[in-house]
Design an enzyme around this catalytic site. Structure first.
Site, short mmCIF file in Angstrom:
data_model
loop_
_atom_site.label_atom_id
_atom_site.label_comp_id
_atom_site.label_asym_id
_atom_site.label_seq_id
_atom_site.Cartn_x
_atom_site.Cartn_y
_atom_site.Cartn_z
N LYS A 44 17.46 -40.10 35.67
CA LYS A 44 16.87 -40.97 36.61
C LYS A 44 18.08 -40.41 38.09
CE LYS A 44 15.71 -44.04 39.17
NZ LYS A 44 14.16 -44.21 39.70
N CYS A 130 13.07 -40.68 47.77
CA CYS A 130 12.51 -42.04 47.09
C CYS A 130 11.74 -42.85 48.63
CB CYS A 130 13.61 -43.03 46.60
SG CYS A 130 13.22 -44.67 46.59
O1 RRO Z 1 13.15 -45.46 41.69
C1 RRO Z 1 12.33 -45.50 42.76
O2 RRO Z 1 11.42 -46.57 42.57
C2 RRO Z 1 11.43 -43.80 42.35
C3 RRO Z 1 12.32 -43.49 43.27
BR1 RRO Z 1 14.25 -43.45 43.06
C4 RRO Z 1 11.43 -41.88 43.65
O3 RRO Z 1 11.84 -40.96 43.84
N1 RRO Z 1 9.89 -42.29 43.33
C5 RRO Z 1 9.38 -43.00 42.82
O4 RRO Z 1 8.72 -43.35 42.80
N2 RRO Z 1 10.33 -43.37 42.80
#
Ligand code: RRO
Length: 309
Positions: A44, A130
């Site tokens: 993650k 993100c």
């Molecule tokens: O954690 C998120 O909301 C998230 C991230 Br960091 C990302 O790079 N892509 C996504 O769809 N969700």
């Protein structure tokens, strides 16, 4: 047939892995990916400090994919680095990916300097895409900021580094983005993150709480966009920059198409969330069956060899 692959000098027994965000929050989830048919995992995306993320519900499956606004929940840089350093001892023959991004430019440099100074010998994936932290734009949609960031990073960062990109939707943007990435010794680019800020409605309501229901779209909806991004960059990038294909992989056929577009590895997000780590064995077997039928022995036999009319 074999689905083994490589990124630079790093070899992987299978080209499939999880997409960051799915099955990679903690050791328990990452261990399940290690013990599956996947070739490796990515963590993650980690920030300097741990984060609780956005309010729930923040992930929703639909018939054709998923919407999420997780908001970068993670256990913090040190948690993932400690685990990765432990795995270097227990699995010295394997290479894993460490996904990172700072909540500010300063934090991103602090994180990458910590990686540079650590004993980590795997591959770092910098998340420039993100879509879900309120007030923070997707970095890679601003190519001037991205070029300055990469210039500063490569002044001190000497380990293998790739970037996770948002989807682009304009040919001129493919040209401009590729021209920026070609200036740097990137190991790979990963196309694509979720399509940002979609809206799913059921009955009369949104389905996730953050941002009044707006969130990143994944799954079957996004395969054509993902394939276009993989292939557009495959045709534009220096061949030393490998491509990881992510988006809309439900079957071996979907993976075959990503590789045909130029992908050297293929990540699975929404399908892994729906089906669990058994998806890796199923999709690998489906890809191998297609390769056997066509007489392809390795993915290099067809990688990038998309036919035009
Ligand atoms: O954690 C998120 O909301 C998230 C991230 Br960091 C990302 O790079 N892509 C996504 O769809 N969700």
């Amino acid at each position: 047939a074999t689905t083994k692959t490589h990124i630079g000098n790093f070899k992987f027994e299978n080209c499939f892995m999880n997409a960051a965000g799915v099955y990679c929050y903690d050791r328990n989830e990452l261990e399940q990916v290690i013990n599956s048919a996947a070739g490796t995992f990515v963590t993650k995306t980690a920030t300097l400090q741990s984060r609780p993320g956005n309010p729930e519900p923040r992930y929703h499956d639909t018939a054709l994919g998923s919407i999420n606004s997780m908001g970068l929940p993670n256990l913090g840089f040190d948690y993932y680095l400690d685990y990765l350093l432990e795995l270097q001892k227990t699995h010295p023959d394997r290479t894993f990916f460490f996904s990172l991004v700072g909540m500010s430019t300063e934090d991103t440099h602090a994180l990458l300097k910590k990686v540079q100074e650590s004993d980590f010998n795997g591959i770092t994936e910098l998340n420039l895409s993100c879509p879900n932290v309120p007030g923070k734009p997707q970095i890679a949609y601003d190519l001037e900021t991205t070029e300055k960031l990469l210039t500063d990073i490569f002044s001190y960062f000497k380990k293998p580094l790739g970037v996770k990109l948002p989807p682009y939707f304009d040919i001129v943007h493919f040209d401009q983005a590729a021209a920026v990435f070609n200036k740097f010794p990137l190991s790979f680019i990963n196309c694509v993150n979720s399509i940002g800020n979609g809206l799913v409605i059921e009955d009369e309501s949104v389905v996730i709480k953050p941002k009044n229901g707006f969130g990143g779209i994944g799954g079957e909806y996004i395969k054509p966009t993902a394939l276009a991004n993989v292939h557009a960059f495959y045709k534009r990038l220096n061949p030393s920059i490998k491509i990881i294909g992510t988006g809309g992989v439900l079957t071996g056929q979907d993976a075959f198409e990503h590789i045909l577009c130029g992908a050297s590895m293929v990540q699975i997000g929404t399908t892994l969330h729906k089906e669990g780590p058994a998806a890796f064995e199923r999709i690998t077997n489906e890809l191998k069956a297609i390769m056997d039928k066509k007489g392809y022995k390795t993915i290099e036999d067809f990688r990038g060899k998309l036919k035009y009319l």
